[in-house]
Scaffold this active site. Sequence first.
Site, PDB file in Angstrom:
ATOM      1  N   ASP A  14       0.879  -1.156   0.000  1.00 37.38           N
ATOM      2  CA  ASP A  14       0.000   0.000   0.000  1.00 37.38           C
ATOM      3  C   ASP A  14       0.927   1.220   0.000  1.00 37.38           C
ATOM      4  O   ASP A  14       2.132   1.096   0.235  1.00 37.38           O
ATOM      5  CB  ASP A  14      -0.881  -0.025   1.251  1.00 37.38           C
ATOM      6  CG  ASP A  14      -1.797   1.175   1.335  1.00 37.38           C
ATOM      7  OD1 ASP A  14      -2.340   1.588   0.295  1.00 37.38           O
ATOM      8  OD2 ASP A  14      -1.969   1.704   2.445  1.00 37.38           O
ATOM      9  N   LEU A  15       0.389   2.390  -0.266  1.00 35.86           N
ATOM     10  CA  LEU A  15       1.215   3.598  -0.312  1.00 35.86           C
ATOM     11  C   LEU A  15       1.007   4.474   0.916  1.00 35.86           C
ATOM     12  O   LEU A  15       1.906   4.625   1.741  1.00 35.86           O
ATOM     13  CB  LEU A  15       0.895   4.393  -1.577  1.00 35.86           C
ATOM     14  CG  LEU A  15       1.634   5.721  -1.746  1.00 35.86           C
ATOM     15  CD1 LEU A  15       3.123   5.475  -1.962  1.00 35.86           C
ATOM     16  CD2 LEU A  15       1.055   6.512  -2.911  1.00 35.86           C
ATOM     17  N   ASP A  16      -0.195   5.008   1.054  1.00 38.20           N
ATOM     18  CA  ASP A  16      -0.461   5.958   2.130  1.00 38.20           C
ATOM     19  C   ASP A  16      -0.400   5.280   3.495  1.00 38.20           C
ATOM     20  O   ASP A  16      -1.106   4.311   3.743  1.00 38.20           O
ATOM     21  CB  ASP A  16      -1.839   6.595   1.940  1.00 38.20           C
ATOM     22  CG  ASP A  16      -1.922   7.387   0.648  1.00 38.20           C
ATOM     23  OD1 ASP A  16      -0.890   7.919   0.228  1.00 38.20           O
ATOM     24  OD2 ASP A  16      -3.010   7.457   0.062  1.00 38.20           O
ATOM     25  N   THR A  22       1.045  10.213   3.600  1.00 39.83           N
ATOM     26  CA  THR A  22       0.277  11.256   2.928  1.00 39.83           C
ATOM     27  C   THR A  22      -1.132  11.347   3.499  1.00 39.83           C
ATOM     28  O   THR A  22      -1.908  12.205   3.088  1.00 39.83           O
ATOM     29  CB  THR A  22       0.185  10.986   1.414  1.00 39.83           C
ATOM     30  OG1 THR A  22      -0.395   9.693   1.211  1.00 39.83           O
ATOM     31  CG2 THR A  22       1.553  11.052   0.760  1.00 39.83           C
ATOM     32  N   LYS A  50      -9.100   5.775   5.445  1.00 44.24           N
ATOM     33  CA  LYS A  50      -7.820   5.140   5.137  1.00 44.24           C
ATOM     34  C   LYS A  50      -7.980   4.005   4.134  1.00 44.24           C
ATOM     35  O   LYS A  50      -8.824   3.130   4.293  1.00 44.24           O
ATOM     36  CB  LYS A  50      -7.172   4.559   6.404  1.00 44.24           C
ATOM     37  CG  LYS A  50      -6.343   5.543   7.201  1.00 44.24           C
ATOM     38  CD  LYS A  50      -5.627   4.802   8.320  1.00 44.24           C
ATOM     39  CE  LYS A  50      -4.739   5.715   9.134  1.00 44.24           C
ATOM     40  NZ  LYS A  50      -4.050   4.956  10.204  1.00 44.24           N
ATOM     41  N   SER A 121      -2.076   0.362  -4.433  1.00 45.30           N
ATOM     42  CA  SER A 121      -2.645   1.527  -3.770  1.00 45.30           C
ATOM     43  C   SER A 121      -3.915   1.973  -4.468  1.00 45.30           C
ATOM     44  O   SER A 121      -3.981   2.000  -5.699  1.00 45.30           O
ATOM     45  CB  SER A 121      -1.634   2.678  -3.776  1.00 45.30           C
ATOM     46  OG  SER A 121      -2.236   3.875  -3.344  1.00 45.30           O
ATOM     47  N   ALA A 122      -4.905   2.361  -3.676  1.00 40.87           N
ATOM     48  CA  ALA A 122      -6.154   2.880  -4.232  1.00 40.87           C
ATOM     49  C   ALA A 122      -6.002   4.314  -4.719  1.00 40.87           C
ATOM     50  O   ALA A 122      -6.902   4.848  -5.353  1.00 40.87           O
ATOM     51  CB  ALA A 122      -7.254   2.817  -3.174  1.00 40.87           C
ATOM     52  N   LYS A 152     -10.941  -1.778  -1.888  1.00 41.16           N
ATOM     53  CA  LYS A 152     -10.710  -2.483  -0.629  1.00 41.16           C
ATOM     54  C   LYS A 152     -11.919  -2.247   0.278  1.00 41.16           C
ATOM     55  O   LYS A 152     -12.498  -1.161   0.258  1.00 41.16           O
ATOM     56  CB  LYS A 152      -9.453  -1.929   0.051  1.00 41.16           C
ATOM     57  CG  LYS A 152      -8.181  -2.028  -0.808  1.00 41.16           C
ATOM     58  CD  LYS A 152      -7.025  -1.263  -0.175  1.00 41.16           C
ATOM     59  CE  LYS A 152      -5.815  -1.238  -1.096  1.00 41.16           C
ATOM     60  NZ  LYS A 152      -4.703  -0.431  -0.549  1.00 41.16           N
ATOM     61  N   GLU A 176       0.058  -3.266   4.710  1.00 42.18           N
ATOM     62  CA  GLU A 176      -1.036  -2.304   4.838  1.00 42.18           C
ATOM     63  C   GLU A 176      -1.059  -1.692   6.237  1.00 42.18           C
ATOM     64  O   GLU A 176      -0.566  -2.280   7.195  1.00 42.18           O
ATOM     65  CB  GLU A 176      -2.386  -3.001   4.608  1.00 42.18           C
ATOM     66  CG  GLU A 176      -2.851  -2.983   3.173  1.00 42.18           C
ATOM     67  CD  GLU A 176      -3.534  -1.668   2.815  1.00 42.18           C
ATOM     68  OE1 GLU A 176      -3.582  -0.766   3.680  1.00 42.18           O
ATOM     69  OE2 GLU A 176      -4.017  -1.563   1.671  1.00 42.18           O
ATOM     70  N   ASP A 177      -1.677  -0.509   6.345  1.00 40.42           N
ATOM     71  CA  ASP A 177      -1.859   0.115   7.648  1.00 40.42           C
ATOM     72  C   ASP A 177      -3.334   0.301   7.987  1.00 40.42           C
ATOM     73  O   ASP A 177      -3.652   0.864   9.034  1.00 40.42           O
ATOM     74  CB  ASP A 177      -1.157   1.479   7.687  1.00 40.42           C
ATOM     75  CG  ASP A 177      -1.891   2.537   6.877  1.00 40.42           C
ATOM     76  OD1 ASP A 177      -2.369   2.205   5.763  1.00 40.42           O
ATOM     77  OD2 ASP A 177      -2.000   3.678   7.350  1.00 40.42           O
TER      78      ASP A 177
END
Length: 224
Positions: A14-16, A22, A50, A121-122, A152, A176-177
Site C-alpha cells: 500500500d502507499l499511504d 500522505t 484510510k 494503492s487505491a 478495498k 497495509e496500515d
Amino acid sequence: MMPKFETIKGVLFDLDGVITDTSVYHEQAWHELADQLQIDWQPAFAEQLKGVSREASLAVLLNATGHPNDYSAEQKAQFATEKNDRYLALLQQLSPAAIAPGMTAFLTALKAQNYRIGLASASKNAPFVLERLGLSDYFQARVDPATLRKGKPDPEIFSRCVALLGLQPAECLGIEDAQAGIQAINASGAVSVGIGAKDVLAAAQIRFETTAELTLANIRQQLK
C-alpha cells in the site's frame, strides 16, 4: 497456515501510511471539503477514509449528513475533483524526507535479493507520489485503480498486483496500515503484514508497530 519465509517471492505495498504518510494531506483536504459542505468533522472519519478510493471516501462524508442522495452524480464528481486538487497542491511539498522510517532500506534489501515488488494503492496519485519520493524505480508493477471494479476490502487490487508480478498469492506479502487493506490482503490469499496498532489491525497475520521494524530479518522470525 502461513507459508515458510523461503517461499516468499514478492511484496505488495500500500502507499499511504506505509511508504509515506500522505494520510495527513488526505485528511486535511477532506476536512476542508467537509467544512465547505457544512459537515461536522468527526475523529472517526480519519480511520474510515484510510485505504479506500476517492469515491468511497466521499460517500463516508455524505453519508454522515443523513441525506447522501441529495447530491447529483455531477456534484459528487465536482466534490471529488475539488478535494483532489487541494490534495495535489499539498503534495507539492512532498520530498524524499517524507519516506517512512526504514522504508528505503527495506525496499533496497528487497531489490538486492531479487524480490518482486508491486504497488497496490487505491490512490490515483500514486505514480506522482512515488516520483516525488524518488522511489519509482523500485516497483516492477503498479495496479491502476481506475481499472478496478471494486475497492478495498475487496481483494481485487491485491489479486491484480500478484498477477502483474507473475506470482501466486501465497508467494507474496501484502503490507497495509488500514483495516480494509488487511481484509483485502487476507481475502486475496497473500500473507498480510499490518503496520500499526493491534486493536486496529487484529486481523493481520504479521504485525509491526512501525515501518522501522519492517525488515526481512523480522519477517523471517514471523514465518519460521
